[in-house]
Design a protein around this motif. Structure first.
Motif, PDB file in Angstrom:
ATOM      1  N   CYS A  36      37.291  61.174 -12.347  1.00 32.83           N
ATOM      2  CA  CYS A  36      38.122  60.161 -12.267  1.00 32.83           C
ATOM      3  C   CYS A  36      38.044  59.239 -13.463  1.00 32.83           C
ATOM      4  O   CYS A  36      36.971  59.049 -13.879  1.00 32.83           O
ATOM      5  N   THR A  37      38.905  58.639 -13.818  1.00 31.79           N
ATOM      6  CA  THR A  37      39.232  57.659 -14.847  1.00 31.79           C
ATOM      7  C   THR A  37      39.277  56.378 -14.037  1.00 31.79           C
ATOM      8  O   THR A  37      39.901  56.165 -13.002  1.00 31.79           O
ATOM      9  N   ILE A  38      38.349  55.581 -14.716  1.00 27.82           N
ATOM     10  CA  ILE A  38      38.244  54.021 -13.960  1.00 27.82           C
ATOM     11  C   ILE A  38      39.058  53.118 -14.894  1.00 27.82           C
ATOM     12  O   ILE A  38      38.766  53.202 -16.189  1.00 27.82           O
ATOM     13  N   VAL A  39      39.802  52.428 -14.298  1.00 28.48           N
ATOM     14  CA  VAL A  39      40.716  51.529 -14.856  1.00 28.48           C
ATOM     15  C   VAL A  39      40.363  49.975 -14.531  1.00 28.48           C
ATOM     16  O   VAL A  39      40.595  49.890 -13.270  1.00 28.48           O
ATOM     17  N   LEU A  40      39.854  49.377 -15.261  1.00 27.66           N
ATOM     18  CA  LEU A  40      39.763  47.928 -15.217  1.00 27.66           C
ATOM     19  C   LEU A  40      41.080  47.011 -15.542  1.00 27.66           C
ATOM     20  O   LEU A  40      41.502  47.036 -16.787  1.00 27.66           O
ATOM     21  N   GLU A  41      41.551  46.496 -14.762  1.00 28.13           N
ATOM     22  CA  GLU A  41      42.852  45.342 -14.996  1.00 28.13           C
ATOM     23  C   GLU A  41      42.396  44.037 -15.399  1.00 28.13           C
ATOM     24  O   GLU A  41      41.642  43.315 -14.315  1.00 28.13           O
ATOM     25  N   ARG A  42      42.508  43.327 -16.378  1.00 29.04           N
ATOM     26  CA  ARG A  42      42.180  42.167 -16.752  1.00 29.04           C
ATOM     27  C   ARG A  42      40.703  41.769 -16.827  1.00 29.04           C
ATOM     28  O   ARG A  42      40.293  40.571 -16.414  1.00 29.04           O
ATOM     29  N   TYR A  43      39.954  43.001 -17.058  1.00 24.48           N
ATOM     30  CA  TYR A  43      38.552  42.627 -16.857  1.00 24.48           C
ATOM     31  C   TYR A  43      37.941  41.661 -18.119  1.00 24.48           C
ATOM     32  O   TYR A  43      37.218  40.806 -17.905  1.00 24.48           O
ATOM     33  N   GLU A  44      38.618  41.849 -19.262  1.00 26.40           N
ATOM     34  CA  GLU A  44      37.979  40.923 -20.572  1.00 26.40           C
ATOM     35  C   GLU A  44      38.250  39.650 -20.109  1.00 26.40           C
ATOM     36  O   GLU A  44      37.331  38.643 -20.600  1.00 26.40           O
ATOM     37  N   LYS A  45      39.305  38.929 -19.665  1.00 26.20           N
ATOM     38  CA  LYS A  45      39.631  37.752 -19.607  1.00 26.20           C
ATOM     39  C   LYS A  45      38.968  37.234 -18.240  1.00 26.20           C
ATOM     40  O   LYS A  45      39.257  35.834 -17.866  1.00 26.20           O
ATOM     41  N   ASP A  46      38.328  37.754 -17.298  1.00 28.21           N
ATOM     42  CA  ASP A  46      37.932  37.490 -15.949  1.00 28.21           C
ATOM     43  C   ASP A  46      36.791  36.566 -15.947  1.00 28.21           C
ATOM     44  O   ASP A  46      35.988  36.683 -16.932  1.00 28.21           O
ATOM     45  N   ASP A  47      36.460  35.433 -15.459  1.00 29.04           N
ATOM     46  CA  ASP A  47      35.684  34.609 -15.367  1.00 29.04           C
ATOM     47  C   ASP A  47      34.224  34.913 -14.744  1.00 29.04           C
ATOM     48  O   ASP A  47      33.387  34.287 -15.082  1.00 29.04           O
ATOM     49  N   GLN A  48      34.339  35.935 -13.981  1.00 36.40           N
ATOM     50  CA  GLN A  48      33.188  36.457 -13.060  1.00 36.40           C
ATOM     51  C   GLN A  48      33.210  37.889 -13.335  1.00 36.40           C
ATOM     52  O   GLN A  48      33.419  38.757 -12.344  1.00 36.40           O
ATOM     53  N   PRO A  49      32.940  38.525 -14.550  1.00 36.46           N
ATOM     54  CA  PRO A  49      32.984  40.044 -14.721  1.00 36.46           C
ATOM     55  C   PRO A  49      31.683  40.725 -14.006  1.00 36.46           C
ATOM     56  O   PRO A  49      31.961  41.921 -13.477  1.00 36.46           O
ATOM     57  N   GLU A  50      30.931  40.136 -13.447  1.00 35.21           N
ATOM     58  CA  GLU A  50      29.857  40.357 -12.661  1.00 35.21           C
ATOM     59  C   GLU A  50      30.386  41.001 -11.328  1.00 35.21           C
ATOM     60  O   GLU A  50      29.832  41.940 -10.635  1.00 35.21           O
ATOM     61  N   ASP A  51      31.625  40.369 -10.877  1.00 40.86           N
ATOM     62  CA  ASP A  51      32.204  40.865  -9.603  1.00 40.86           C
ATOM     63  C   ASP A  51      32.931  42.271  -9.812  1.00 40.86           C
ATOM     64  O   ASP A  51      32.790  43.131  -8.845  1.00 40.86           O
TER      65      ASP A  51
END
Length: 183
Positions: A36-51
Motif C-alpha cells: 500500500c501507498t501511505i498518504v499523509l495529509e497536511r503532515y508538514e504543517k502539523d504542529d504535532q507530527p509525532e501524532d
C-alpha cells in the motif's frame, strides 16, 4: 526537497495535491501484507507530527485481527445495503455469516492518514475499499490513531461517525446514507 518520515522513508509530494505526501508501496500486515501507498495529509504543517508517527507505527503493527474484530459491523453494512434487489437473481451476492464478508471485499492499496480538524483533532487512518455489495460507495474503514477501527460503512470521506452523522460511539451507522433520505 526530500521529506523523510519515520517508518515510511522518503516521501514524494503529490503533484496535484501539494499538501499530500506519498510513500512508496510497502506491505501492510493489517491488509494481509498487501503493498500500500501511505498518504499523509497536511503532515508538514502539523504542529504535532509525532501524532502521525504514532499512528503510522500503530497501523504498521496492526494485524488482520483488527479487521476480524469488526466483521459483525461489516456484515451489518452488507445486510443494510439490500444489494440483492439491485442485481439479477443469478448475480445475487449471498454472504451467509460475518466471517465471510472479507471474501467480497477488495482491500484498497492506499491508506490516508490525516488529523481530524472537524472534531477531536486525533490522527486517523482511512482506507477506501471496493466491495461486491456496494459498487458506488464501497467500504470505508477508519482506524483511530492507526490502531482500532472506529468507523466503517459507505465511503463518505469523514473520519468519525460523530462528524458524519452525529453518532460518536458507534463503529457503523446506517444513518445518513443513500436510501435513508427517502424514509
Amino acid at each position: 526537497m526530500a521529506i523523510e518520515v519515520p517508518l515510511l522513508g522518503v516521501m514524494k509530494r503529490n503533484p496535484e495535491l501539494p499538501t499530500w505526501l506519498e510513500s512508496e508501496p510497502l506491505p501492510v500486515p493489517l491488509l494481509g501484507g498487501l503493498p500500500c501507498t501511505i498518504v499523509l495529509e497536511r503532515y508538514e504543517k502539523d504542529d504535532q507530527p509525532e501524532d502521525f508517527h504514532a499512528a503510522i507505527a500503530n497501523l504498521l503493527a496492526a494485524t488482520q485481527q483488527v479487521l476480524r474484530d469488526v466483521e459483525k459491523e461489516v456484515y451489518q453494512y452488507y445486510l443494510d445495503c439490500d444489494c440483492n434487489i439491485y442485481l439479477d437473481e443469478e448475480d445475487w451476492i449471498v454472504i451467509e455469516k460475518p466471517e465471510d464478508v472479507w471474501q467480497h471485499v477488495d482491500l484498497g492499496n492506499s491508506i490516508y492518514i490525516a488529523r481530524n480538524f472537524n472534531g477531536d483533532e486525533v490522527v486517523y487512518a482511512s482506507i477506501e475499499n471496493n466491495c461486491e455489495w456496494e459498487d458506488e460507495h464501497g467500504l470505508q474503514i477508519v482506524l483511530r490513531e492507526g490502531r482500532q477501527v472506529t468507523k466503517l460503512g459507505p465511503f463518505d470521506g469523514h473520519l468519525t461517525n460523530s462528524d458524519a452523522v452525529g453518532e460518536p460511539d458507534v463503529i457503523y451507522s446506517r444513518v445518513g446514507w443513500h436510501d435513508d433520505e427517502s424514509d
